[in-house]
Design an enzyme around this catalytic site. Structure first.
Site, PDB file in Angstrom:
ATOM      1  N   GLU A  68       4.047   9.106  -3.426  1.00 32.67           N
ATOM      2  CA  GLU A  68       4.970   8.503  -2.468  1.00 32.67           C
ATOM      3  C   GLU A  68       5.996   7.597  -3.145  1.00 32.67           C
ATOM      4  OE1 GLU A  68       2.737   6.614   0.618  1.00 32.67           O
ATOM      5  OE2 GLU A  68       1.910   8.500   1.377  1.00 32.67           O
TER       6      GLU A  68
ATOM      7  N   GLU B 161       0.884  -1.168   0.000  1.00 37.24           N
ATOM      8  CA  GLU B 161       0.000   0.000   0.000  1.00 37.24           C
ATOM      9  C   GLU B 161       0.917   1.212   0.000  1.00 37.24           C
ATOM     10  OE1 GLU B 161      -1.267   2.951   0.628  1.00 37.24           O
ATOM     11  OE2 GLU B 161      -2.509   2.696   2.412  1.00 37.24           O
TER      12      GLU B 161
END
Length: 755
Positions: free
Chosen positions: A156, A147
């Site tokens: 990210e 995730e």
């Protein structure tokens, strides 16, 4: 044993100087843990359930199709170890989990031990890009669970992580959970969203005279793409309208009949499927006529290759996606075109989409030639993306929420009252020189006041004290066009600079006793966190007045009183960011994580934290009441050593009791009001309250609260977990709310307790 502490320098916006803060030695990493967003993520039952279903389905499928092959799961960024434990329960033969943040890696080991998985999951405290097959993991994994996403999906570093894993850590036929993501967009008309991106033409009417500001409507700003970072907000809280006219107050209208697919991201393998940058031209057709102000963008995750498990979606609620749920760790992303385009119903237009390994950009192209298929293969994506970044400096320097506040009707009302009061003073005084000091960051006031001074007085000097160095640089370029032989506008970053500019007088040899000093403030400081942090104007004025007492006339257009209000509320979702997880996350024991976060929060977080409450549904559970009230006199009353004044002389209230009859309450919302007492147009004085972060209207018990959505955020105190056992549905809830103030440090210290 003596507790160890360290001192760190920290800028205090209230007093306008650096101060030393006494903190725990691990302050920085405690902050990182406390603000990581893990809490809301682990309370996201939709996310957790779908991950578990996808893991179970994938491992079951692999064991049925390839019973001779062991299932080796790699969990990248394991965090609490949640997904690894799901994999073991689903029948994985080997699980390797990596976590580069050492405190979380240690926490994961404790959680695995508590749940009986210590000997079944190998936790490696490394980044996945540092893992070596044969050293950290015995062989390549045939299942990857991860995730790695943020609101922008790729912010990210997910693409580079997946690409490296596909090339070095996974088998060529590995199954991924999730395996792909689909990005969607909707083109919307919304003056509210656009007001965060572009300064609107500003005009106020004073009597028969119109005063306007046109200095920000030049080509460099009007055609600027704005900040390269996404504007992530809870778009679900913006009302969907079908009418042709869309007001400025939290409304939008969709111009496409349905969301437009943008791009499908496959997470591999093979690694070649994962493009770190790309450019696409997307043909769209309008369903309604309107102005394209913004792109609302979201994504959904395909959880496993067979599409048996429903996707995880972050679509706004008005899309009607049954797979979407409210989340704070993932919101919706808003992007702005360079120019707001008016589009006619059934008109075709092109949206250019760009992304690199970390971010996305969108823009509307001019009407294309549809006889020729768009070719984006030769585009230099890096160069194109840099062209869609701020080139005017305004967006880099002034926060989006502040830009929106300057566009609001509340700000026009505030400015009109200040201007009316100033005109009254100018008409009643015949001094040869007016010295005006404006204290506020990122403000229109100097422009408005400069125009008024130029019209009503022969000579004036206007100094703008803006604590933001970058804002000063931006404004200096604009102020140059204002300066004339009779009127000068300058910016300063500190009260010391103000001293040097105002004394000696730079216009004439006139003594200060023959001049008028006008001090004007708007309580806004760009570095402030909470609404009442904008007290800097008071400290600046006290310093100036204590060193320059000889002016023949002195007028203050600044708050003379500060009130802080509090109200008990029931937050529908916001409570999750600070609530312990315990056993609520798929029945795993995550108490070591709770202990880590609560300890880190106690060591690094303030008791009251800022939140834009218009984005978080909440209900009033008590009446609003004043918990702190303080007068703000000038230095003629306090003397030159005003910072050593006994605070008891200034504070009229510092405690009150909040009462609720409902047990459905989990926090306290706080805001402040500033009292202005200024000369008015038709009477000796006018008193009015200014509450830039307050509710839009008087709160009603057990009704939703409508909060102002521009400028400074509200303060929030979320109940600690131990309070839950003290709150009974049968008893009247009474909470003491206290606030104390240290004049020397400028620190307001709150405390709350159940009575």
């Amino acid at each position: 044993m003596k507790k160890e502490h360290i001192f760190i320098p920290q800028f205090n916006p209230v007093v306008g100087r650096m101060q030393w803060k006494d903190v725990d030695p691990d302050y920085e990493f405690n902050q990182e843990i406390a603000r990581s967003g893990y809490g809301d993520m682990l309370h996201d039952s939709d996310r957790n359930h779908k991950y578990r279903l996808a893991i179970e389905h994938t491992i079951k499928r692999l064991k049925q199709q390839y019973p001779q092959n062991p299932v080796h799961v790699l969990d990248i960024g394991t965090g609490t170890g949640l997904l690894s434990m799901m994999a073991v329960n689903a029948g994985a033969d080997l699980v390797t989990a990596c976590e580069s943040f050492l405190p979380m890696a240690t926490c994961a080991l404790n959680i695995l031990r508590n749940n009986g998985f210590s000997d079944k999951i190998n936790v490696i405290p490394k980044r996945s890009t540092d893992l070596i097959v044969g050293l950290d993991m015995p062989c390549k994994a045939n299942v990857l669970v991860a995730e790695l996403f943020d609101t922008e999906l790729i912010g990210e570093g997910a693409l580079e992580t997946y690409r490296h894993a596909a090339k070095h850590l996974l088998t060529s036929d590995a199954s991924l959970i999730p395996c792909a993501a689909q990005v969607y967009l909707q083109v919307v008309e919304s003056q509210f969203l656009w007001s965060h991106h572009r300064l609107f033409p500003f005009q106020i009417k004073i009597g028969d005279t119109a005063i306007d500001i046109k200095e920000f409507q030049h080509a460099e700003i009007e055609s600027c793409s704005g900040l390269p970072s996404t504007f992530d907000i809870q778009v679900s809280e913006i009302q969907l309208e079908d009418s042709q006219l869309v007001s400025c107050d939290r409304q939008l209208r969709c111009l496409l009949k349905s969301p437009r697919s943008v791009k499908r991201f496959n997470f591999g393998p093979p690694a070649d499927l994962i493009k770190l940058n790309d450019a696409l031209d997307l043909e769209c057709t309008t369903f309604e006529s309107g102005t394209a102000h913004a792109f609302v963008v979201w994504w959904s995750l395909q959880m496993e290759p067979t599409n048996t498990v429903p996707p995880i979606s972050v679509a706004p609620s008005w899309v009607g996606d049954p797979n979407s749920a409210w989340r704070d760790h993932w919101m919706q992303a808003v992007y702005f075109p360079k120019t707001a385009h008016y589009l006619i119903k059934n008109e075709s237009f092109m949206v250019r989409y760009l992304h690199d390994s970390l971010s996305m950009r969108f823009d509307i192209l001019s009407v294309p030639n549809f006889n020729a298929k768009p070719d984006t293969s030769s585009l230099d994506v890096r160069n194109e993306m840099s062209c869609l970044s701020c080139s005017c400096d305004l967006h880099r320097v002034w926060p989006r929420t502040r830009i929106s506040e300057l566009n609001s009707s509340d700000y026009k009302t505030f400015s009109t009252k200040i201007i009316n009061s100033l005109i009254t003073v100018l008409q009643k005084n015949s001094t040869s020189l007016f010295n005006v000091l404006v204290v506020s960051d990122c403000t229109y006031l100097p422009f408005l006041l400069g125009k008024v001074l130029a019209k009503h007085v022969e000579k004036s000097q206007l100094i703008h004290l803006d604590t933001s160095p970058s804002s000063c640089l931006l404004l200096d370029r604009i102020y140059e066009s204002y300066s004339t032989s009779g009127s000068i506008i300058e910016s300063c970053q500190s009260i010391e600079e103000v001293f040097s500019r105002m004394t000696p007088n730079i216009f004439t040899k006139t003594n200060p006793t023959e001049s008028t000093l006008i001090l004007i403030s708007e309580p806004y400081i760009s570095s402030s966190i909470l609404p009442w942090d904008s007290l800097y104007f008071w400290y600046a004025f006290q310093n100036l007045l204590s060193h320059n007492p000889a002016y023949s006339s002195l007028y203050l257009f600044s708050p003379v009183r500060l009130r802080i209000y509090a109200i008990l509320v029931d937050f529908k979702y916001l409570w999750r960011i600070r609530s312990p997880v315990g056993f609520t996350c798929e029945s795993f024991d995550l108490r070591p994580f709770d202990e880590l976060v609560l300890d880190a929060s106690a060591k690094s977080d303030e008791l009251i934290e800022p939140h834009p409450l218009w984005e978080y549904p909440n209900t009033a559970r008590s009446d609003a009441c004043v918990i702190f009230e303080m007068v703000l006199p000038n230095s003629s009353d306090l003397g030159s050593d005003f910072q050593y004044t006994d605070s008891k002389k200034l504070i009229h209230c510092k405690q009150n009791t909040l009462t609720a009859s409902s047990s459905s309450v989990n926090g306290i919302a706080l805001w402040c009001e500033w009292l202005y007492n200024t000369p008015a147009t038709h009477q000796p004085s006018e008193t009015w309250w200014y509450a830039p972060a307050g509710p839009n209207k008087i709160t009603t018990l057990n009704e939703p609260i409508s909060w102002k959505s521009r400028g400074t955020q509200q303060g929030v105190f979320l109940f600690p977990s131990e309070w839950k056992t003290k709150i009974s549905s049968n008893d009247l809830l009474r909470i003491s709310a206290c606030m104390d103030f240290d004049i020397f440090t400028g620190v307001l210290s709150p405390s709350f307790k159940i009575l």
